[in-house]
Design a protein around this motif. Structure first.
Motif, PDB file in Angstrom:
ATOM      1  N   GLN A   6      -8.414 -55.205  60.427  1.00 39.50           N
ATOM      2  CA  GLN A   6      -8.111 -56.489  59.790  1.00 39.50           C
ATOM      3  C   GLN A   6      -6.755 -56.462  59.091  1.00 39.50           C
ATOM      4  O   GLN A   6      -6.272 -55.414  58.714  1.00 39.50           O
ATOM      5  CB  GLN A   6      -9.216 -56.907  58.801  1.00 39.50           C
ATOM      6  N   ASP A   7      -6.173 -57.643  58.959  1.00 35.31           N
ATOM      7  CA  ASP A   7      -4.902 -57.786  58.246  1.00 35.31           C
ATOM      8  C   ASP A   7      -5.197 -57.985  56.767  1.00 35.31           C
ATOM      9  O   ASP A   7      -5.303 -59.116  56.279  1.00 35.31           O
ATOM     10  CB  ASP A   7      -4.117 -58.986  58.797  1.00 35.31           C
ATOM     11  N   TYR A   8      -5.356 -56.872  56.029  1.00 36.67           N
ATOM     12  CA  TYR A   8      -5.657 -56.937  54.597  1.00 36.67           C
ATOM     13  C   TYR A   8      -4.877 -55.847  53.883  1.00 36.67           C
ATOM     14  O   TYR A   8      -4.826 -54.707  54.343  1.00 36.67           O
ATOM     15  CB  TYR A   8      -7.157 -56.763  54.330  1.00 36.67           C
ATOM     16  N   TRP A   9      -4.246 -56.220  52.773  1.00 36.51           N
ATOM     17  CA  TRP A   9      -3.473 -55.294  51.973  1.00 36.51           C
ATOM     18  C   TRP A   9      -3.962 -55.361  50.524  1.00 36.51           C
ATOM     19  O   TRP A   9      -4.244 -56.443  50.000  1.00 36.51           O
ATOM     20  CB  TRP A   9      -1.988 -55.678  51.968  1.00 36.51           C
ATOM     21  N   PHE A  10      -4.047 -54.201  49.876  1.00 39.53           N
ATOM     22  CA  PHE A  10      -4.279 -54.155  48.437  1.00 39.53           C
ATOM     23  C   PHE A  10      -2.939 -54.393  47.755  1.00 39.53           C
ATOM     24  O   PHE A  10      -1.894 -53.959  48.244  1.00 39.53           O
ATOM     25  CB  PHE A  10      -4.823 -52.792  47.996  1.00 39.53           C
TER      26      PHE A  10
END
Length: 121
Positions: free
Chosen positions: A36-40
């Motif tokens: 998935q395209d997810y960044w912290f």
């Protein structure tokens, strides 16, 4: 009492948002492992006031910011949401190594996330 845990920015172009917030506020972005395209997002030192967040590619292309609340039992709070006039819009889902999350709208239509930490993480 449940506290605000983090914010989440949903945008059509994550790379553009990462460049903007990195260059403007010096925020740090760390890609979440997985497809998935997810960044912290780290917005500052943990010993200073404030919260960190996340950035994701918007599932419908719309831009929005969603605040997430930490809860002790996501199931209990989803029941409380619906009992008090809210609507669950994304049911409870597992986030490996983190716990669970869900999204709801309050009676006025505000989108909010809730998260339950995995006690084994």
């Amino acid at each position: 009492m449940s506290r605000m845990l983090r914010f989440e920015i949903q945008v059509a172009d994550p790379e553009q948002a990462i460049a903007f917030y990195t260059n403007t506020f010096q925020w740090e972005f760390m890609k979440f492992p997985g497809p998935q395209d997810y960044w912290f997002i780290k917005t500052g030192n943990s010993d200073e006031p404030g919260i960190d967040g996340g950035l994701m590619k918007s599932p419908d292309g719309s831009t929005r910011t969603v605040n997430s609340i930490e809860v002790t039992s996501i199931d209990d709070y989803l029941t409380a949401v619906t009992s008090n006039g809210g609507t669950v819009v994304v049911p409870k889902m597992s986030m490996p190594g983190m716990g669970y999350l869900a999204y709801f709208t309050d009676p006025a239509g505000v989108l909010v996330g809730i998260s339950q930490a995995d006690p084994h993480a």
